[in-house]
Design a protein around this motif. Structure first.
Motif, PDB file in Angstrom:
ATOM      1  N   TYR A 191      -0.320  -1.981  13.968  1.00 47.81           N
ATOM      2  CA  TYR A 191       0.959  -2.665  14.128  1.00 47.81           C
ATOM      3  C   TYR A 191       1.579  -2.249  15.454  1.00 47.81           C
ATOM      4  O   TYR A 191       1.563  -1.073  15.830  1.00 47.81           O
ATOM      5  N   GLY A 192       2.142  -3.201  16.164  1.00 51.76           N
ATOM      6  CA  GLY A 192       2.798  -2.876  17.414  1.00 51.76           C
ATOM      7  C   GLY A 192       3.135  -4.118  18.203  1.00 51.76           C
ATOM      8  O   GLY A 192       3.003  -5.254  17.721  1.00 51.76           O
ATOM      9  N   SER A 220       0.106   3.620  16.348  1.00 53.23           N
ATOM     10  CA  SER A 220       1.047   3.250  15.291  1.00 53.23           C
ATOM     11  C   SER A 220       0.468   3.635  13.940  1.00 53.23           C
ATOM     12  O   SER A 220      -0.745   3.835  13.791  1.00 53.23           O
ATOM     13  N   LYS A 221       1.369   3.713  12.978  1.00 54.02           N
ATOM     14  CA  LYS A 221       0.986   3.951  11.597  1.00 54.02           C
ATOM     15  C   LYS A 221       1.974   3.207  10.714  1.00 54.02           C
ATOM     16  O   LYS A 221       3.168   3.482  10.744  1.00 54.02           O
ATOM     17  N   GLU A 222       1.461   2.250   9.956  1.00 50.84           N
ATOM     18  CA  GLU A 222       2.321   1.407   9.127  1.00 50.84           C
ATOM     19  C   GLU A 222       1.853   1.497   7.678  1.00 50.84           C
ATOM     20  O   GLU A 222       0.676   1.322   7.380  1.00 50.84           O
ATOM     21  N   LYS A 223       2.816   1.753   6.805  1.00 47.48           N
ATOM     22  CA  LYS A 223       2.513   1.816   5.374  1.00 47.48           C
ATOM     23  C   LYS A 223       3.619   1.092   4.623  1.00 47.48           C
ATOM     24  O   LYS A 223       4.800   1.388   4.814  1.00 47.48           O
ATOM     25  N   TYR A 656       1.181  -7.435  17.509  1.00 46.12           N
ATOM     26  CA  TYR A 656      -0.141  -6.999  17.083  1.00 46.12           C
ATOM     27  C   TYR A 656      -0.074  -6.584  15.608  1.00 46.12           C
ATOM     28  O   TYR A 656       0.759  -5.777  15.208  1.00 46.12           O
ATOM     29  N   ASN A 657      -0.952  -7.187  14.804  1.00 48.95           N
ATOM     30  CA  ASN A 657      -1.088  -6.828  13.394  1.00 48.95           C
ATOM     31  C   ASN A 657      -2.400  -7.434  12.895  1.00 48.95           C
ATOM     32  O   ASN A 657      -3.239  -7.850  13.694  1.00 48.95           O
TER      33      ASN A 657
END
Length: 696
Positions: A191-192, A220-223, A656-657
């Motif tokens: 993610y970003g 990045s770190k997405e949760k 971005y994903n």
């Protein structure tokens, strides 16, 4: 003597009959009869509604109710990637199951084998459909006793996410009980965004400092997580429908971390690095009721109360080298109560009238900490009355409605009491069960969210702040819709459509400049706003309906006045081919790149990439196993771009994903039914939480 004569006559008669039978038999043996095929009508349209009957093949191949509509190729409708059902021009559609309101999750939990037919309405006269403009209603098999158990599982590979849903239904006589549980989890390291901002800051000496600020995401770190449970009890009889449902849900973003670099076009500002964090938690519990009563003398009454309590916590941090850390926190508690009361009277061939009384109350308490510290309290209440009249004359159906809404809004010491009318008009004509034409017009007002009324000035980045406006009032909107539907036979359907939406007295974001930064404010009234779309949708069946072609082409138009003064135009399309081979099903879908405005409050124009995917599935009456291969030739994480231009501030951003990256999706459903089918069948759903009052 007489007996002998009678015997002789009887023998002669029998002989003659035998000879005739022999001749007929010989004729049948020597002549082949032509084949006679009797085919049921699977789709038809009229002035009041369009009806579609799914085949066993379509039901077995579908995992959800939304997918069933997609496979049936209903020309007036389109199913979005997230499962939402819209009209082919992009209007929201209310979903009912056996005339009881349903949600997206209901469509995931429903038993596909129980679907008997699907009905589509525009401005329906049936009081059970609550006066909604566009309605899809699923008619289901009925149970005398019994029910079913359904499990649904879905997983995304490469861009990891998973969801599980379980639904248990039991029905005995007139009562139905449902218990549903759902869980969703997403974990992604991609993610970003890349954001280029252009600042034009006026200086005290009369010059304007112009520079670009470029920031990107290096890591990045997405949760994200979502869980809910729902319990629903439904009573169903010829004269009474009653449904009570309790929902509980937790929506969490326990971790959303970014880190990257920041570059400036001006040497005054050195390059630096940044890091940001966000954690968000929203919990809510809600009650939803639906009560319909048939009264004597062609009368009926409908009552739909609801209550929602939500608790939201949000904390963010932004740290950029060379600048002070920016820390923000907010805690919001929201209570929301709604209730609609509708009384319907039928005049027989002279039509029917529906009287409406609506009420709503919302109370937000939001505590801010960090760059802004305050306790905001806002209250809003609305009372509305109105009536609609519907009449059918031969192939013609007409509906018109008028009402008035009174509001009271309080934000801190500010109070406002706006009122405004609403008006509906729908004219529909259908003939020969193959053609229908409709035109609709709708006028209404839109109230600003409590979050837009905050006077807090919140720091977002070293050069950007945002605030609200407590003086906002509702803006006016106008809808016009045209549609022609043609269903010549079971193997062809077509719908041409056109739609326009115009806004007056709108409130919108405006960007004001100081010598050191940009402040995003909300102003009213701003310039005019209008958007629309026209196009055509069609479906063709071949090879005894085992080969199916579906497609749409549309043209989007958008005008965004002051402070943006910009016009947009874009053509998009999609095409799908499906093939069924015994228990197997295959499909190939292509969706062109598309563009749209991000609401009427801003000047953002969003462009999404094209997508293509292959689906391979196997199914029977109980199991449905599916694999989707999506965008397998695309291995970059960029999904969309958006841009905005204003007098002092411009943006261009790449996102971005995993939405447009190569994906492999695996999903399966298992449904076990039991009991005796007789009674009505409905599904539980989870309603959305009340909106928080946190300024965004």
């Amino acid at each position: 003597m007489k007996s002998q004569i009678l015997a002789s006559l009887l023998c002669a008669t029998v002989a003659t009959a035998s000879m005739a039978q022999s001749e007929v038999t010989d004729s049948i043996k020597t002549k082949e009869l032509e084949e006679i095929i009797v085919e049921a009508t699977l789709q038809q349209t009229s002035a009041q509604k369009s009806t579609f009957i799914p085949t066993t093949r379509q039901k077995n191949a579908s995992q959800t109710g939304a997918e069933l509509i997609e496979r049936m190729g209903i020309p007036q409708l389109r199913v979005m990637a997230d499962g939402r059902i819209e009209t082919n021009s992009g209007k929201n559609v209310a979903v009912f199951i056996d005339f009881i309101p349903a949600s997206d999750n209901d469509l995931k939990a429903m038993r596909m084998a129980d679907v008997k037919r699907v009905e589509y309405y525009e401005y329906p006269s049936d009081p059970r459909l609550q006066g909604n403009q566009y309605v899809v209603n699923y008619i289901m098999a009925k149970y005398e006793y019994g029910g079913y158990i359904k499990g649904f599982g879905h997983a995304n590979l490469l861009s990891y996410s998973e969801q599980l849903l379980g639904n248990i239904r039991f029905q005995y006589k007139k009562m139905t009980y449902d218990l549903m549980g759902y869980g969703w989890n997403m974990d992604n390291d991609h993610y970003g965004s890349e954001l280029t901002e252009t600042y034009r800051l006026p200086q005290e000496d009369g010059t304007v400092r112009i520079f670009d600020r470029y920031s990107n995401t290096k890591s990045s770190k997405e949760k994200r997580q979502n869980y809910f449970v729902a319990f629903k009890a439904t009573y169903n009889s010829p004269k009474i429908q009653a449904s009570s449902q309790i929902n509980g849900s937790i929506n969490r973003i326990p971790r959303s971390d970014r880190a990257g670099e920041v570059l400036y076009s001006s040497s005054i500002f050195p390059a630096s690095e940044y890091s940001s964090t966000l954690d968000n938690s929203a919990k809510f519990i809600s009650y939803n009721g639906y009560y319909f009563f048939t009264l004597p003398k062609n009368n009926s009454i409908t009552f739909t109360p609801s209550y929602t309590y939500s608790h939201t916590e949000q904390n963010t941090s932004y740290i950029e080298n060379g600048y002070s850390p920016i820390l923000n926190g907010a805690v919001d508690n929201t209570n929301q109560i709604k209730a609609d009361l509708k009384f319907n009277h039928s005049f027989g061939k002279f039509g029917n009238i529906l009287a409406i009384v609506r009420g709503a109350y919302e109370y937000n308490r939001t505590k801010y900490s960090g760059t802004a510290t305050s306790l905001d309290k806002s209250k809003s209440s609305r009372i509305g009355i109105g009536a609609t009249y519907n009449v059918s004359i031969g192939n013609f159906y007409g509906s018109t409605g008028f009402g008035w809404d009174w509001e009271k809004m309080q934000f801190g010491d500010f109070s406002d009491n706006p009122s405004a009318p609403w008006f509906d008009l729908s004219l529909q004509y259908g003939f020969k069960e193959k053609h229908s034409f409709s035109t609709t017009f709708h006028y209404s007002t839109w109230s600003p969210s409590a979050s837009y009324k905050s006077t807090n000035i919140i720091q977002s980045t070293p050069f950007l702040k945002y605030t609200g406006n407590p003086n906002l009032v509702p803006f006016k909107s106008y809808d016009v819709d045209l549609r022609y539907t043609w269903l010549p036979n079971n193997n062809c359907s077509l719908s041409a459509f056109g739609w326009a939406w115009m806004v007056d007295n709108r409130y919108a974001f405006d960007y004001e400049a100081t010598s050191t930064s940009i402040v995003r404010t909300i102003k009213q009234p701003m310039g005019s706003y209008a958007q629309g779309k026209y196009g055509i949708t069609g479906t063709l069946y071949f090879l005894n309906r085992t080969l199916v072609f579906t497609g749409q082409v549309g043209h989007v138009l958008n005008h965004n006045g002051v402070p943006y003064d910009i016009d947009h135009s874009f053509i998009d399309w999609y095409a799908r081919v499906q093939y069924y081979l015994k228990n197997w099903n295959f499909s190939l879908t292509y969706i062109s790149d598309n563009a749209s405005a991000d609401g009427c409050m801003n000047g953002i124009w969003v462009k999404n990439k094209n997508d293509w995917y292959i689906t391979v599935g196997w199914s029977n009456s109980n199991w449905n196993i599916r694999a989707n291969i999506i965008n397998l030739t695309r291995w970059n994480w960029q999904s969309a771009t958006q841009e905005m231009q204003s007098k002092w501030y411009d943006t261009f951003e790449k996102f971005y994903n995993g939405q447009s990256h190569a994906l492999i999706q695996l999903s399966a459903t298992y449904t076990f039914g039991f009991g005796k089918k007789v009674k009505r069948d409905n599904e539980p759903g989870v309603s959305g939480s009340a909106a928080s009052g946190i300024l965004k």
